[in-house]
Design an enzyme around this catalytic site. Structure first.
Site: not given
Ligand code: PGA
Length: 249
Positions: A11-13, A94, A96, A170, A209, A230-231
């Site tokens: 997920n590149w956000k 998600h 967020e 994150g 994470s 994500g990251g």
């Molecule tokens: P993260 O994000 O791996 O950067 O913690 C995961 C996500 O929000 O899907």
């Protein structure tokens, strides 16, 4: 015995650029070489179509999808548009978006229904806050999200659940193997109670994470069928070791 193939979805956000799509080719090659794992990248909407042409066969998806078919919804993107751009997946609910766009469980469920109807692999995200966990409420909170965010049934597409504790996203804080096992076992039981045998086939991803150095331990947990990353999905250097860990698990 149900063998669930692992799914590693990035997920590149709100990150990435046309230039960064050069990461896709090495990711696709590594995924092919590793074998036995489904791999997807969900970039921002504007990058879906160019990502598809440079995907090397990777599944490309979206990070959201509107619940309606079309119409007066300024700023929104429909499931049909995602498909036309070549997207095959949508992430919905998600944390967020639940927080920043005030998306309710009912709204997430409506989005999931629409995405599934269009044949998309649909990842519905759930997860508790740090406050919920500190209060010992994580199981009922996530249980409620699962009950209310998932559709009762679907004919097309594939439903996937992602358990992402909000405090782990994150932050570099990862849930322990025991915490993940407790939650994934509880979600699996809910799915089987609700969908019968189909509930055994649905993939449950862990997110929060996930990195090269913790992926193997996470994938070894029962009922963890992959990861939402994500990251560490932004570069091949960080994402490929996670794919390889999934392939070996
Ligand atoms: P993260 O994000 O791996 O950067 O913690 C995961 C996500 O929000 O899907």
């Amino acid at each position: 015995m149900h063998v669930r193939r692992k799914l590693v979805a990035g997920n590149w956000k709100m990150n990435g650029s046309l230039g960064q799509l050069s990461e896709l080719q090495p990711i696709a090659e590594a995924a092919k070489a590793a074998g036995g794992v489904d791999v997807a990248i969900c970039p921002p909407f504007t990058l879906i179509a160019p990502a598809v042409t440079r995907s090397g066969g990777l599944m490309i998806g979206a990070q959201d999808c509107h619940a309606e078919e079309s119409g007066a919804h300024t700023g929104a993107t429909s499931a049909a548009m995602i498909k036309e751009a070549g997207g095959r997946m949508a992430i919905v609910g998600h944390s967020e978006r639940r927080a920043e766009q005030q998306e309710s469980d009912a709204a997430v469920r409506a989005k999931a229904q629409r995405a599934l109807r269009h044949g998309l692999v649909t990842i519905v995200c759930v997860g508790e806050s740090a406050i919920d966990r500190a209060a010992g409420d994580h199981l009922p909170v996530v249980g409620r999200q699962v009950a209310e965010s998932l559709p009762d049934g679907w004919e097309d597409g594939e439903l996937v659940i992602a358990y992402e504790p909000i405090w782990a996203i994150g932050t570099g804080k990862v849930a322990t193997a025991a915490d993940i096992a407790e939650m994934h076992t509880a979600i699996r039981a809910d799915l089987v109670r609700r969908y019968g045998d189909t509930g055994m086939r649905l993939r449950i991803l862990y997110g929060g994470s996930v990195k090269a150095d913790n992926a193997a331990e996470i994938f070894a947990v029962a009922d963890v069928d992959g990861a939402l990353v994500g990251g560490a999905s932004l570069t091949a250097a960080q994402f490929v070791p996670i794919i390889e860990a999934a392939s070996k698990s």
